[in-house]
Design a protein around this motif. Structure first.
Motif, PDB file in Angstrom:
ATOM      1  N   ASP A   1      -6.040  -2.250  -8.392  1.00 57.69           N
ATOM      2  CA  ASP A   1      -5.898  -2.002  -6.963  1.00 57.69           C
ATOM      3  C   ASP A   1      -5.303  -3.205  -6.237  1.00 57.69           C
ATOM      4  O   ASP A   1      -5.377  -4.338  -6.719  1.00 57.69           O
ATOM      5  CB  ASP A   1      -7.258  -1.679  -6.326  1.00 57.69           C
ATOM      6  CG  ASP A   1      -7.762  -0.300  -6.709  1.00 57.69           C
ATOM      7  OD1 ASP A   1      -6.945   0.637  -6.788  1.00 57.69           O
ATOM      8  OD2 ASP A   1      -8.981  -0.164  -6.927  1.00 57.69           O
ATOM      9  N   VAL A   2      -4.754  -2.953  -5.069  1.00 52.40           N
ATOM     10  CA  VAL A   2      -4.216  -4.011  -4.220  1.00 52.40           C
ATOM     11  C   VAL A   2      -5.320  -5.026  -3.918  1.00 52.40           C
ATOM     12  O   VAL A   2      -6.429  -4.650  -3.538  1.00 52.40           O
ATOM     13  CB  VAL A   2      -3.673  -3.425  -2.893  1.00 52.40           C
ATOM     14  CG1 VAL A   2      -3.214  -4.549  -1.970  1.00 52.40           C
ATOM     15  CG2 VAL A   2      -2.541  -2.435  -3.152  1.00 52.40           C
TER      16      VAL A   2
ATOM     17  N   ILE B   1      -1.156  -3.369  -9.730  1.00 52.36           N
ATOM     18  CA  ILE B   1      -0.486  -2.926 -10.949  1.00 52.36           C
ATOM     19  C   ILE B   1      -0.613  -1.413 -11.034  1.00 52.36           C
ATOM     20  O   ILE B   1      -1.700  -0.852 -10.879  1.00 52.36           O
ATOM     21  CB  ILE B   1      -1.077  -3.586 -12.214  1.00 52.36           C
ATOM     22  CG1 ILE B   1      -0.918  -5.103 -12.151  1.00 52.36           C
ATOM     23  CG2 ILE B   1      -0.403  -3.031 -13.475  1.00 52.36           C
ATOM     24  CD1 ILE B   1      -1.574  -5.849 -13.306  1.00 52.36           C
ATOM     25  N   VAL B   2       0.524  -0.756 -11.271  1.00 48.22           N
ATOM     26  CA  VAL B   2       0.582   0.700 -11.394  1.00 48.22           C
ATOM     27  C   VAL B   2       1.247   1.029 -12.719  1.00 48.22           C
ATOM     28  O   VAL B   2       2.207   0.385 -13.121  1.00 48.22           O
ATOM     29  CB  VAL B   2       1.402   1.312 -10.225  1.00 48.22           C
ATOM     30  CG1 VAL B   2       1.535   2.814 -10.385  1.00 48.22           C
ATOM     31  CG2 VAL B   2       0.775   0.954  -8.889  1.00 48.22           C
ATOM     32  N   LYS B   3       0.725   2.041 -13.396  1.00 48.54           N
ATOM     33  CA  LYS B   3       1.365   2.548 -14.604  1.00 48.54           C
ATOM     34  C   LYS B   3       2.161   3.772 -14.183  1.00 48.54           C
ATOM     35  O   LYS B   3       1.621   4.683 -13.548  1.00 48.54           O
ATOM     36  CB  LYS B   3       0.325   2.901 -15.662  1.00 48.54           C
ATOM     37  CG  LYS B   3       0.932   3.193 -17.025  1.00 48.54           C
ATOM     38  CD  LYS B   3      -0.119   3.504 -18.066  1.00 48.54           C
ATOM     39  CE  LYS B   3      -0.881   2.250 -18.422  1.00 48.54           C
ATOM     40  NZ  LYS B   3      -1.811   2.446 -19.532  1.00 48.54           N
ATOM     41  N   ASP B   4       3.470   3.802 -14.506  1.00 44.72           N
ATOM     42  CA  ASP B   4       4.282   4.943 -14.099  1.00 44.72           C
ATOM     43  C   ASP B   4       4.020   6.143 -15.010  1.00 44.72           C
ATOM     44  O   ASP B   4       3.252   6.054 -15.972  1.00 44.72           O
ATOM     45  CB  ASP B   4       5.760   4.578 -14.003  1.00 44.72           C
ATOM     46  CG  ASP B   4       6.461   4.374 -15.337  1.00 44.72           C
ATOM     47  OD1 ASP B   4       5.909   4.727 -16.405  1.00 44.72           O
ATOM     48  OD2 ASP B   4       7.586   3.854 -15.330  1.00 44.72           O
TER      49      ASP B   4
ATOM     50  N   LEU C   1       4.312   5.506  -5.673  1.00 45.84           N
ATOM     51  CA  LEU C   1       4.339   5.557  -7.138  1.00 45.84           C
ATOM     52  C   LEU C   1       3.298   6.528  -7.690  1.00 45.84           C
ATOM     53  O   LEU C   1       3.556   7.241  -8.660  1.00 45.84           O
ATOM     54  CB  LEU C   1       4.134   4.155  -7.719  1.00 45.84           C
ATOM     55  CG  LEU C   1       5.307   3.193  -7.531  1.00 45.84           C
ATOM     56  CD1 LEU C   1       4.913   1.783  -7.940  1.00 45.84           C
ATOM     57  CD2 LEU C   1       6.523   3.659  -8.299  1.00 45.84           C
ATOM     58  N   VAL C   2       2.123   6.566  -7.079  1.00 45.91           N
ATOM     59  CA  VAL C   2       1.085   7.514  -7.512  1.00 45.91           C
ATOM     60  C   VAL C   2       1.548   8.949  -7.241  1.00 45.91           C
ATOM     61  O   VAL C   2       1.396   9.835  -8.083  1.00 45.91           O
ATOM     62  CB  VAL C   2      -0.269   7.199  -6.835  1.00 45.91           C
ATOM     63  CG1 VAL C   2      -1.270   8.321  -7.057  1.00 45.91           C
ATOM     64  CG2 VAL C   2      -0.820   5.875  -7.365  1.00 45.91           C
ATOM     65  N   GLU C   3       2.140   9.181  -6.075  1.00 45.06           N
ATOM     66  CA  GLU C   3       2.649  10.517  -5.753  1.00 45.06           C
ATOM     67  C   GLU C   3       3.759  10.948  -6.704  1.00 45.06           C
ATOM     68  O   GLU C   3       3.977  12.131  -6.914  1.00 45.06           O
ATOM     69  CB  GLU C   3       3.132  10.570  -4.302  1.00 45.06           C
ATOM     70  CG  GLU C   3       1.990  10.543  -3.305  1.00 45.06           C
ATOM     71  CD  GLU C   3       2.447  10.420  -1.862  1.00 45.06           C
ATOM     72  OE1 GLU C   3       3.658  10.213  -1.602  1.00 45.06           O
ATOM     73  OE2 GLU C   3       1.566  10.516  -0.973  1.00 45.06           O
ATOM     74  N   ALA C   4       4.457   9.972  -7.296  1.00 43.68           N
ATOM     75  CA  ALA C   4       5.521  10.263  -8.253  1.00 43.68           C
ATOM     76  C   ALA C   4       4.993  10.382  -9.680  1.00 43.68           C
ATOM     77  O   ALA C   4       5.776  10.449 -10.628  1.00 43.68           O
ATOM     78  CB  ALA C   4       6.597   9.184  -8.173  1.00 43.68           C
ATOM     79  N   GLY C   5       3.664  10.406  -9.848  1.00 44.15           N
ATOM     80  CA  GLY C   5       3.078  10.613 -11.167  1.00 44.15           C
ATOM     81  C   GLY C   5       2.442   9.397 -11.798  1.00 44.15           C
ATOM     82  O   GLY C   5       1.952   9.464 -12.920  1.00 44.15           O
TER      83      GLY C   5
ATOM     84  N   ASN D   1       0.829  -1.212   0.000  1.00 45.33           N
ATOM     85  CA  ASN D   1       0.000   0.000   0.000  1.00 45.33           C
ATOM     86  C   ASN D   1       0.859   1.255   0.000  1.00 45.33           C
ATOM     87  O   ASN D   1       0.580   2.212  -0.720  1.00 45.33           O
ATOM     88  CB  ASN D   1      -0.969  -0.014   1.183  1.00 45.33           C
ATOM     89  CG  ASN D   1      -2.041  -1.067   1.004  1.00 45.33           C
ATOM     90  OD1 ASN D   1      -2.784  -1.056   0.030  1.00 45.33           O
ATOM     91  ND2 ASN D   1      -2.116  -2.002   1.937  1.00 45.33           N
ATOM     92  N   GLY D   2       1.926   1.248   0.781  1.00 48.25           N
ATOM     93  CA  GLY D   2       2.838   2.385   0.809  1.00 48.25           C
ATOM     94  C   GLY D   2       3.549   2.570  -0.514  1.00 48.25           C
ATOM     95  O   GLY D   2       3.754   3.702  -0.973  1.00 48.25           O
ATOM     96  N   GLN D   3       3.916   1.462  -1.163  1.00 45.34           N
ATOM     97  CA  GLN D   3       4.606   1.558  -2.451  1.00 45.34           C
ATOM     98  C   GLN D   3       3.674   2.060  -3.543  1.00 45.34           C
ATOM     99  O   GLN D   3       4.066   2.870  -4.375  1.00 45.34           O
ATOM    100  CB  GLN D   3       5.194   0.202  -2.845  1.00 45.34           C
ATOM    101  CG  GLN D   3       6.143   0.277  -4.005  1.00 45.34           C
ATOM    102  CD  GLN D   3       7.382   1.089  -3.679  1.00 45.34           C
ATOM    103  OE1 GLN D   3       8.143   0.732  -2.789  1.00 45.34           O
ATOM    104  NE2 GLN D   3       7.579   2.179  -4.381  1.00 45.34           N
TER     105      GLN D   3
END
Length: 114
Positions: free
Chosen positions: A88-89, A100-103, A78-82, A72-74
């Motif tokens: 979702d988790v 899954i996150v898209k950078d 990543l979201v805060e970094a754009g 959750n922290g990661q």
């Protein structure tokens, strides 16, 4: 903290053909073989998964899944970094969490926490 690559998942349109190709490539039979997911274990412990219709889950090509201590922290970092969340988790069984996150550049990053 990010530890290592846990798994690499491939979205596939023909699971039977993909299973045959990865069996030939890896030289092992799958340890899990279901219509919704085929799972191989490599000699060095990296999981290789075949995901039918993975593109519907936000996967674009092969998706590496990184083992992290705090998923959750990661995701938040990543979201805060754009980045943006595409999946979702959630628990995929046995208490293992994935997301899954898209950078910001459009790359797909998988996260896993045991």
């Amino acid at each position: 903290m990010t530890k290592k690559i846990d798994a690499i998942l491939y979205p596939v349109s023909d699971i039977a053909a993909a299973k045959a190709q990865f069996t030939a490539l890896l030289g092992v039979q799958p340890v899990m073989d279901q219509p919704y997911y085929v799972h191989f274990e490599t000699a060095d412990g990296v999981a290789v998964g075949l995901v039918p219709n993975g593109e519907q889950r936000g996967m674009i090509g092969a998706t590496p899944f990184w083992t992290v201590d705090d998923i959750n922290g990661q995701v938040k970092a990543l979201v805060e970094a754009g980045g943006s969340v595409t999946e979702d988790v959630h628990d995929v069984g046995g208490g293992k969490l994935v997301a899954i996150v898209k950078d910001a550049q459009g790359n797909v990053v998988g996260l896993a926490q045991a």
